[in-house]
Motif scaffolding. Structure first.
Motif, PDB file in Angstrom:
ATOM      1  N   ILE A  58       0.841  -1.204   0.000  1.00  0.00           N
ATOM      2  CA  ILE A  58       0.000   0.000   0.000  1.00  0.00           C
ATOM      3  C   ILE A  58       0.872   1.248   0.000  1.00  0.00           C
ATOM      4  N   ARG A  59       1.920   1.248   0.797  1.00  0.00           N
ATOM      5  CA  ARG A  59       2.834   2.399   0.798  1.00  0.00           C
ATOM      6  C   ARG A  59       3.464   2.591  -0.582  1.00  0.00           C
ATOM      7  N   LYS A  60       3.836   1.477  -1.216  1.00  0.00           N
ATOM      8  CA  LYS A  60       4.424   1.578  -2.553  1.00  0.00           C
ATOM      9  C   LYS A  60       3.400   2.131  -3.551  1.00  0.00           C
ATOM     10  N   ARG A  61       2.143   1.735  -3.424  1.00  0.00           N
ATOM     11  CA  ARG A  61       1.097   2.280  -4.293  1.00  0.00           C
ATOM     12  C   ARG A  61       1.004   3.792  -4.145  1.00  0.00           C
ATOM     13  N   ARG A  62       1.113   4.265  -2.903  1.00  0.00           N
ATOM     14  CA  ARG A  62       1.018   5.706  -2.671  1.00  0.00           C
ATOM     15  C   ARG A  62       2.175   6.443  -3.345  1.00  0.00           C
ATOM     16  N   VAL A  63       3.373   5.888  -3.228  1.00  0.00           N
ATOM     17  CA  VAL A  63       4.534   6.501  -3.893  1.00  0.00           C
ATOM     18  C   VAL A  63       4.361   6.459  -5.406  1.00  0.00           C
ATOM     19  N   ASP A  64       3.924   5.317  -5.918  1.00  0.00           N
ATOM     20  CA  ASP A  64       3.754   5.169  -7.373  1.00  0.00           C
ATOM     21  C   ASP A  64       2.684   6.113  -7.907  1.00  0.00           C
ATOM     22  N   THR A  84       4.308  20.219  -1.726  1.00  0.00           N
ATOM     23  CA  THR A  84       3.308  19.499  -0.937  1.00  0.00           C
ATOM     24  C   THR A  84       3.336  18.010  -1.235  1.00  0.00           C
ATOM     25  N   VAL A  85       3.362  17.666  -2.512  1.00  0.00           N
ATOM     26  CA  VAL A  85       3.399  16.258  -2.905  1.00  0.00           C
ATOM     27  C   VAL A  85       4.727  15.627  -2.489  1.00  0.00           C
ATOM     28  N   GLY A  86       5.812  16.382  -2.634  1.00  0.00           N
ATOM     29  CA  GLY A  86       7.127  15.849  -2.294  1.00  0.00           C
ATOM     30  C   GLY A  86       7.259  15.486  -0.825  1.00  0.00           C
ATOM     31  N   PHE A  87       6.728  16.326   0.054  1.00  0.00           N
ATOM     32  CA  PHE A  87       6.817  16.030   1.484  1.00  0.00           C
ATOM     33  C   PHE A  87       6.105  14.723   1.800  1.00  0.00           C
ATOM     34  N   GLU A  88       4.936  14.526   1.185  1.00  0.00           N
ATOM     35  CA  GLU A  88       4.199  13.278   1.429  1.00  0.00           C
ATOM     36  C   GLU A  88       4.955  12.077   0.880  1.00  0.00           C
ATOM     37  N   VAL A  89       5.511  12.205  -0.315  1.00  0.00           N
ATOM     38  CA  VAL A  89       6.276  11.096  -0.900  1.00  0.00           C
ATOM     39  C   VAL A  89       7.461  10.737  -0.005  1.00  0.00           C
ATOM     40  N   ALA A  90       8.184  11.745   0.471  1.00  0.00           N
ATOM     41  CA  ALA A  90       9.344  11.487   1.331  1.00  0.00           C
ATOM     42  C   ALA A  90       8.927  10.795   2.619  1.00  0.00           C
ATOM     43  N   GLN A  91       7.799  11.199   3.180  1.00  0.00           N
ATOM     44  CA  GLN A  91       7.327  10.552   4.406  1.00  0.00           C
ATOM     45  C   GLN A  91       6.969   9.088   4.162  1.00  0.00           C
ATOM     46  N   VAL A  92       6.330   8.810   3.041  1.00  0.00           N
ATOM     47  CA  VAL A  92       5.947   7.421   2.753  1.00  0.00           C
ATOM     48  C   VAL A  92       7.190   6.575   2.476  1.00  0.00           C
ATOM     49  N   LEU A  93       8.154   7.110   1.726  1.00  0.00           N
ATOM     50  CA  LEU A  93       9.410   6.384   1.505  1.00  0.00           C
ATOM     51  C   LEU A  93      10.105   6.095   2.832  1.00  0.00           C
ATOM     52  N   SER A  94      10.079   7.049   3.737  1.00  0.00           N
ATOM     53  CA  SER A  94      10.693   6.847   5.058  1.00  0.00           C
ATOM     54  C   SER A  94       9.984   5.751   5.831  1.00  0.00           C
ATOM     55  N   ALA A  95       8.652   5.684   5.706  1.00  0.00           N
ATOM     56  CA  ALA A  95       7.895   4.627   6.384  1.00  0.00           C
ATOM     57  C   ALA A  95       8.225   3.257   5.808  1.00  0.00           C
ATOM     58  N   ALA A 126      14.743   8.812  -0.402  1.00  0.00           N
ATOM     59  CA  ALA A 126      13.956   9.651   0.510  1.00  0.00           C
ATOM     60  C   ALA A 126      14.657  10.972   0.786  1.00  0.00           C
ATOM     61  N   VAL A 127      15.968  10.936   1.000  1.00  0.00           N
ATOM     62  CA  VAL A 127      16.727  12.169   1.251  1.00  0.00           C
ATOM     63  C   VAL A 127      16.646  13.089   0.034  1.00  0.00           C
ATOM     64  N   ALA A 128      16.766  12.520  -1.154  1.00  0.00           N
ATOM     65  CA  ALA A 128      16.707  13.329  -2.372  1.00  0.00           C
ATOM     66  C   ALA A 128      15.342  14.005  -2.519  1.00  0.00           C
ATOM     67  N   VAL A 129      14.269  13.313  -2.161  1.00  0.00           N
ATOM     68  CA  VAL A 129      12.934  13.914  -2.261  1.00  0.00           C
ATOM     69  C   VAL A 129      12.765  15.005  -1.208  1.00  0.00           C
ATOM     70  N   GLY A 167      11.348  18.958   7.298  1.00  0.00           N
ATOM     71  CA  GLY A 167      11.977  18.242   6.193  1.00  0.00           C
ATOM     72  C   GLY A 167      13.487  18.222   6.317  1.00  0.00           C
ATOM     73  N   SER A 168      14.049  19.350   6.714  1.00  0.00           N
ATOM     74  CA  SER A 168      15.499  19.447   6.893  1.00  0.00           C
ATOM     75  C   SER A 168      15.977  18.513   8.005  1.00  0.00           C
ATOM     76  N   PHE A 169      15.229  18.464   9.097  1.00  0.00           N
ATOM     77  CA  PHE A 169      15.581  17.590  10.219  1.00  0.00           C
ATOM     78  C   PHE A 169      15.469  16.123   9.822  1.00  0.00           C
ATOM     79  N   TYR A 170      14.378  15.757   9.164  1.00  0.00           N
ATOM     80  CA  TYR A 170      14.195  14.359   8.750  1.00  0.00           C
ATOM     81  C   TYR A 170      15.285  13.928   7.776  1.00  0.00           C
ATOM     82  N   ALA A 171      15.670  14.818   6.859  1.00  0.00           N
ATOM     83  CA  ALA A 171      16.725  14.487   5.901  1.00  0.00           C
ATOM     84  C   ALA A 171      18.059  14.287   6.603  1.00  0.00           C
TER      85      ALA A 171
END
Length: 253
Positions: A58-64, A84-95, A126-129, A167-171
């Motif tokens: 499901i997480r992969k579906r969200r990224v895709d 906005t979309v990038g922050f969500e993608v990075a969070q899902v990749l991190s999960a 994830a860092v790149a996003v 985002g900076s902290f998570y990266a």
């Protein structure tokens, strides 16, 4: 769960019908809104699924669903949407990464090496996003003719300060992870240290210069970043002079 799944499938069908009508070419904002609603629906149903493989799928579906949209929004006018979309993608990749990393102790030998390599690639992605997200938030760092250079924090809109700092902290935290270790190699730790230093500098600047921020703005994250700035130089120097890896040293401390 079965009842929720039926409701989810009905909602998903409506959202996909909307996406076919409001195509990305010509209806960017509405298409993005629909894609994010679809991602939210997948997130909700995934949070109730007890199966690890299905949650990851499901997480992969969200990224895709979201990341190709993010990649196409290159025009300056879509910068906020891309962020906005990038922050969500990075969070899902991190999960996805966190879930995979939690299962690494189950593996050994060549299978463990392969899993480590997958985690390393996921981390880098994830860092790149996150980096792209921060770039979209802060805008172009190059000053216009006749203008003095401005810091990233100074270029931020008021509403972008908190997500930018997070985002900076998570990266920074992700950059410090190493799944494929090499003797005496501290490149990832140095990169993470530099990022944490930027987090501290930007966080302190934001707290001083941005009006309307709550008293406890970024307090917990800033404290953690300062602690990493204090600890990492010692760890890096130890590995450079004594050998081993940062990960070995972490295990001993």
């Amino acid at each position: 769960y079965a009842r929720h799944r039926r409701a989810f499938r009905a909602a998903l069908g409506s959202l996909r019908q909307s996406a076919r009508h409001y195509v990305l070419d010509g209806h960017v904002t509405r298409h993005v809104e629909g894609a994010r609603l679809e991602s939210a629906a997948w997130k909700l149903i995934g949070s109730q699924d007890p199966d690890y493989a299905r949650r990851q799928a499901i997480r992969k579906r969200r990224v895709d669903r979201l990341d190709p949209i993010r990649a196409t929004m290159t025009a300056e006018s879509y910068r906020d949407l891309r962020a906005t979309v990038g922050f969500e993608v990075a969070q899902v990749l991190s999960a996805i990464l966190e879930a995979k990393a939690g299962r690494l102790p189950k593996y050994s030998g060549a299978e463990r090496d392969a899993k480590n390599a997958v985690c390393e690639a996921l981390k880098d992605r994830a860092v790149a996003v996150y980096d792209d997200f921060m770039k979209q938030c802060a805008g172009d760092a190059r000053p216009r003719p006749g203008e003095a250079p401005r810091s990233a924090v100074d270029r931020l809109n008021e509403g972008d300060v908190e997500p930018y700092m997070l985002g900076s902290f998570y990266a920074a935290r992700l950059a410090g992870k190493r799944f494929v270790s090499r003797e005496k190699n501290v490149d990832h730790a140095v990169a993470s240290l530099n990022r944490y230093r930027a987090v501290v500098a930007d966080g302190e600047e934001a707290r001083k210069t941005k009006n309307g921020l709550p008293e406890d703005f970024f307090e917990k994250e800033l404290k953690m970043a300062r602690e990493m700035v204090r600890l990492l130089p010692t760890k890096i120097n130890h590995v450079r002079t004594k050998g081993g890896t940062i990960e070995d040293l972490d295990a001993l401390m």
